[in-house]
Write a protein that holds these residues in place. Structure first.
Motif, PDB file in Angstrom:
ATOM      1  N   THR A 195      46.740  29.047  39.800  1.00 33.86           N
ATOM      2  CA  THR A 195      45.525  29.767  39.456  1.00 33.86           C
ATOM      3  C   THR A 195      45.749  30.662  38.252  1.00 33.86           C
ATOM      4  OG1 THR A 195      45.060  29.853  41.829  1.00 33.86           O
ATOM      5  CG2 THR A 195      43.676  31.187  40.397  1.00 33.86           C
ATOM      6  N   VAL A 196      44.766  30.712  37.365  1.00 34.46           N
ATOM      7  CA  VAL A 196      44.852  31.568  36.189  1.00 34.46           C
ATOM      8  C   VAL A 196      43.921  32.759  36.348  1.00 34.46           C
ATOM      9  CG1 VAL A 196      45.445  29.649  34.681  1.00 34.46           C
ATOM     10  CG2 VAL A 196      43.050  30.278  34.971  1.00 34.46           C
ATOM     11  N   GLU A 197      44.123  33.774  35.500  1.00 36.18           N
ATOM     12  CA  GLU A 197      43.291  34.971  35.550  1.00 36.18           C
ATOM     13  C   GLU A 197      41.831  34.607  35.279  1.00 36.18           C
ATOM     14  OE1 GLU A 197      42.905  39.300  35.796  1.00 36.18           O
ATOM     15  OE2 GLU A 197      44.263  37.752  36.538  1.00 36.18           O
ATOM     16  N   ASN A 198      40.931  35.216  36.037  1.00 37.29           N
ATOM     17  CA  ASN A 198      39.490  34.966  35.888  1.00 37.29           C
ATOM     18  C   ASN A 198      39.130  33.497  36.091  1.00 37.29           C
ATOM     19  OD1 ASN A 198      38.965  37.720  35.204  1.00 37.29           O
ATOM     20  ND2 ASN A 198      39.651  37.308  33.109  1.00 37.29           N
ATOM     21  N   ASP A 199      39.874  32.829  36.949  1.00 38.30           N
ATOM     22  CA  ASP A 199      39.605  31.423  37.267  1.00 38.30           C
ATOM     23  C   ASP A 199      38.199  31.334  37.857  1.00 38.30           C
ATOM     24  OD1 ASP A 199      39.624  28.801  38.498  1.00 38.30           O
ATOM     25  OD2 ASP A 199      41.808  28.877  38.393  1.00 38.30           O
ATOM     26  N   ASN A 200      37.362  30.511  37.244  1.00 39.93           N
ATOM     27  CA  ASN A 200      35.969  30.443  37.694  1.00 39.93           C
ATOM     28  C   ASN A 200      35.802  29.734  39.026  1.00 39.93           C
ATOM     29  OD1 ASN A 200      36.308  27.747  36.976  1.00 39.93           O
ATOM     30  ND2 ASN A 200      35.055  27.871  35.129  1.00 39.93           N
ATOM     31  N   ARG A 201      36.914  29.239  39.580  1.00 42.86           N
ATOM     32  CA  ARG A 201      36.844  28.609  40.905  1.00 42.86           C
ATOM     33  C   ARG A 201      36.946  29.634  42.035  1.00 42.86           C
ATOM     34  NH1 ARG A 201      41.762  24.599  40.578  1.00 42.86           N
ATOM     35  NH2 ARG A 201      42.635  26.495  39.629  1.00 42.86           N
ATOM     36  N   ILE A 202      37.385  30.861  41.706  1.00 46.56           N
ATOM     37  CA  ILE A 202      37.570  31.902  42.714  1.00 46.56           C
ATOM     38  C   ILE A 202      36.219  32.486  43.131  1.00 46.56           C
ATOM     39  CG2 ILE A 202      38.614  34.141  43.203  1.00 46.56           C
ATOM     40  CD1 ILE A 202      40.774  33.503  41.187  1.00 46.56           C
ATOM     41  N   THR A 203      36.005  32.621  44.428  1.00 42.79           N
ATOM     42  CA  THR A 203      34.757  33.173  44.945  1.00 42.79           C
ATOM     43  C   THR A 203      34.800  34.693  44.913  1.00 42.79           C
ATOM     44  OG1 THR A 203      35.564  33.247  47.230  1.00 42.79           O
ATOM     45  CG2 THR A 203      34.521  31.196  46.500  1.00 42.79           C
ATOM     46  N   ARG A 204      33.660  35.318  45.166  1.00 43.12           N
ATOM     47  CA  ARG A 204      33.571  36.784  45.151  1.00 43.12           C
ATOM     48  C   ARG A 204      34.460  37.399  46.223  1.00 43.12           C
ATOM     49  NH1 ARG A 204      27.744  39.145  46.290  1.00 43.12           N
ATOM     50  NH2 ARG A 204      28.213  37.968  48.199  1.00 43.12           N
ATOM     51  N   VAL A 205      34.365  36.892  47.450  1.00 44.20           N
ATOM     52  CA  VAL A 205      35.212  37.384  48.540  1.00 44.20           C
ATOM     53  C   VAL A 205      36.660  37.001  48.274  1.00 44.20           C
ATOM     54  CG1 VAL A 205      35.790  37.108  50.993  1.00 44.20           C
ATOM     55  CG2 VAL A 205      33.402  37.433  50.297  1.00 44.20           C
ATOM     56  N   GLY A 206      36.860  35.818  47.724  1.00 45.83           N
ATOM     57  CA  GLY A 206      38.209  35.343  47.433  1.00 45.83           C
ATOM     58  C   GLY A 206      38.961  36.255  46.487  1.00 45.83           C
ATOM     59  N   ALA A 207      38.269  36.809  45.512  1.00 43.33           N
ATOM     60  CA  ALA A 207      38.913  37.709  44.545  1.00 43.33           C
ATOM     61  C   ALA A 207      39.455  38.946  45.241  1.00 43.33           C
ATOM     62  CB  ALA A 207      37.906  38.104  43.465  1.00 43.33           C
ATOM     63  N   LYS A 208      38.700  39.472  46.194  1.00 44.16           N
ATOM     64  CA  LYS A 208      39.140  40.659  46.936  1.00 44.16           C
ATOM     65  C   LYS A 208      40.320  40.321  47.849  1.00 44.16           C
ATOM     66  CE  LYS A 208      34.531  42.770  46.904  1.00 44.16           C
ATOM     67  NZ  LYS A 208      34.925  43.806  45.913  1.00 44.16           N
ATOM     68  N   LEU A 209      40.262  39.169  48.481  1.00 41.10           N
ATOM     69  CA  LEU A 209      41.349  38.757  49.369  1.00 41.10           C
ATOM     70  C   LEU A 209      42.643  38.560  48.583  1.00 41.10           C
ATOM     71  CD1 LEU A 209      39.555  36.131  51.668  1.00 41.10           C
ATOM     72  CD2 LEU A 209      40.091  38.515  52.188  1.00 41.10           C
ATOM     73  N   ARG A 210      42.533  37.950  47.404  1.00 41.27           N
ATOM     74  CA  ARG A 210      43.704  37.720  46.578  1.00 41.27           C
ATOM     75  C   ARG A 210      44.316  39.038  46.100  1.00 41.27           C
ATOM     76  NH1 ARG A 210      44.922  32.997  43.778  1.00 41.27           N
ATOM     77  NH2 ARG A 210      43.875  31.150  44.570  1.00 41.27           N
ATOM     78  N   GLY A 211      43.461  39.987  45.752  1.00 38.50           N
ATOM     79  CA  GLY A 211      43.944  41.253  45.244  1.00 38.50           C
ATOM     80  C   GLY A 211      44.829  41.986  46.233  1.00 38.50           C
ATOM     81  N   LEU A 212      44.529  41.834  47.524  1.00 39.19           N
ATOM     82  CA  LEU A 212      45.300  42.505  48.571  1.00 39.19           C
ATOM     83  C   LEU A 212      46.207  41.527  49.320  1.00 39.19           C
ATOM     84  CD1 LEU A 212      42.454  44.792  50.012  1.00 39.19           C
ATOM     85  CD2 LEU A 212      44.324  45.448  48.497  1.00 39.19           C
ATOM     86  N   ARG A 213      46.255  40.284  48.853  1.00 36.25           N
ATOM     87  CA  ARG A 213      47.061  39.216  49.473  1.00 36.25           C
ATOM     88  C   ARG A 213      46.647  38.951  50.920  1.00 36.25           C
ATOM     89  NH1 ARG A 213      53.315  39.224  47.661  1.00 36.25           N
ATOM     90  NH2 ARG A 213      53.108  37.207  48.701  1.00 36.25           N
ATOM     91  N   LEU A 214      45.410  39.271  51.252  1.00 36.55           N
ATOM     92  CA  LEU A 214      44.918  39.031  52.606  1.00 36.55           C
ATOM     93  C   LEU A 214      44.681  37.549  52.853  1.00 36.55           C
ATOM     94  CD1 LEU A 214      42.356  41.978  53.020  1.00 36.55           C
ATOM     95  CD2 LEU A 214      44.700  41.817  53.888  1.00 36.55           C
ATOM     96  N   ASP A 215      44.592  36.769  51.786  1.00 29.43           N
ATOM     97  CA  ASP A 215      44.393  35.329  51.952  1.00 29.43           C
ATOM     98  C   ASP A 215      45.589  34.669  52.615  1.00 29.43           C
ATOM     99  OD1 ASP A 215      45.676  36.050  49.456  1.00 29.43           O
ATOM    100  OD2 ASP A 215      45.616  33.930  48.914  1.00 29.43           O
TER     101      ASP A 215
END
Length: 232
Positions: free
Chosen positions: A103-123
């Motif tokens: 995945t790259v920065e600002n990947d347009n495949r990332i969802t709104r909730v997904g961005a938050k989960l990734r930021g905290l590694r909750l995914d």
């Protein structure tokens, strides 16, 4: 967790480059057993504690975008075994079919909730299931996609002597990997030729100096990294 006998390893792993690391781990058999006991104990406790938060996250994912709750990409773990990793889906459905495996920065495949989960590694919370199954450990080389393992140099196969990990020194140092790959035309080539070799240096060094204490420090550093990022 015990190492297989050298003669029982997959043929492609029975090379001089891997033997060096195999001999190091062979001298730490009791530590490896304790590692597995620790993994099962902590993963069981976390599964109970995180059950409700994970259910809430699952609902948020379903409400945010169509598709499954989990992302089950095929990865590679001990002795080259293929398994489907458990991660909360952070991208649009079938994202791996419309882009690269990284995945790259600002990947347009990332969802709104997904961005938050990734930021905290909750995914990565569902990976406690992979720890319990034995496919993963809390600390170890991050499991790579099959197509990247197929590009491994002989020495890299030493990382397959142990289960793949949720975190590692390499994943801490390359926590901003997506930013490094931004605006790169051929992301896969950049990852295989430049990023992967650097990550493998850390992964192999971790095996060379393997100890439970070292792994505890890695887990602590991971927690501090996530908390620091949260406060930025």
């Amino acid at each position: 967790m015990l190492l297989k006998k050298w003669e029982d390893l997959p043929l492609y792993m029975k090379c001089d480059e891997v033997r060096t690391y195999y001999d190091i781990l062979s001298s730490k058999k009791y530590s490896l057993i304790l590692k597995r006991i620790f993994d099962v104990l902590i993963a069981s406790i976390l599964l109970v504690i995180l059950a409700i938060p994970m259910i809430i996250i699952a609902v948020m994912i379903k409400l945010d975008s169509p598709g499954p709750v989990f992302y089950r990409q095929e990865r590679v773990t001990t002795y080259g075994k293929h398994f489907k990793i458990h991660k909360f889906r952070t991208m649009v459905s079938n994202a791996d079919k419309i882009g690269t495996a990284v995945t790259v920065e600002n990947d347009n495949r990332i969802t709104r909730v997904g961005a938050k989960l990734r930021g905290l590694r909750l995914d990565e919370l569902p990976q406690v299931l992979d720890v319990l199954s034995g496919n993963m450990s809390f600390v170890g080389t991050r499991p790579e996609a099959v197509k990247y393992v197929e590009k491994y140099k002989p020495e890299y196969f030493a990382t397959l002597l142990l289960p793949a990990g949720i975190t590692s020194e390499a994943s801490i140092k390359y926590k901003n990997e997506s930013e490094l790959l931004t605006e790169i035309n051929d992301v896969d080539k950049m990852y295989i030729e430049h990023v992967l070799p650097q990550k493998m240096k850390h992964n192999l060094n971790s095996i060379m100096h393997y100890s439970l204490f070292y792994e505890f420090i890695t887990m602590l550093k991971t927690l501090l990294t996530v908390l620091k990022k949260k406060n930025i």
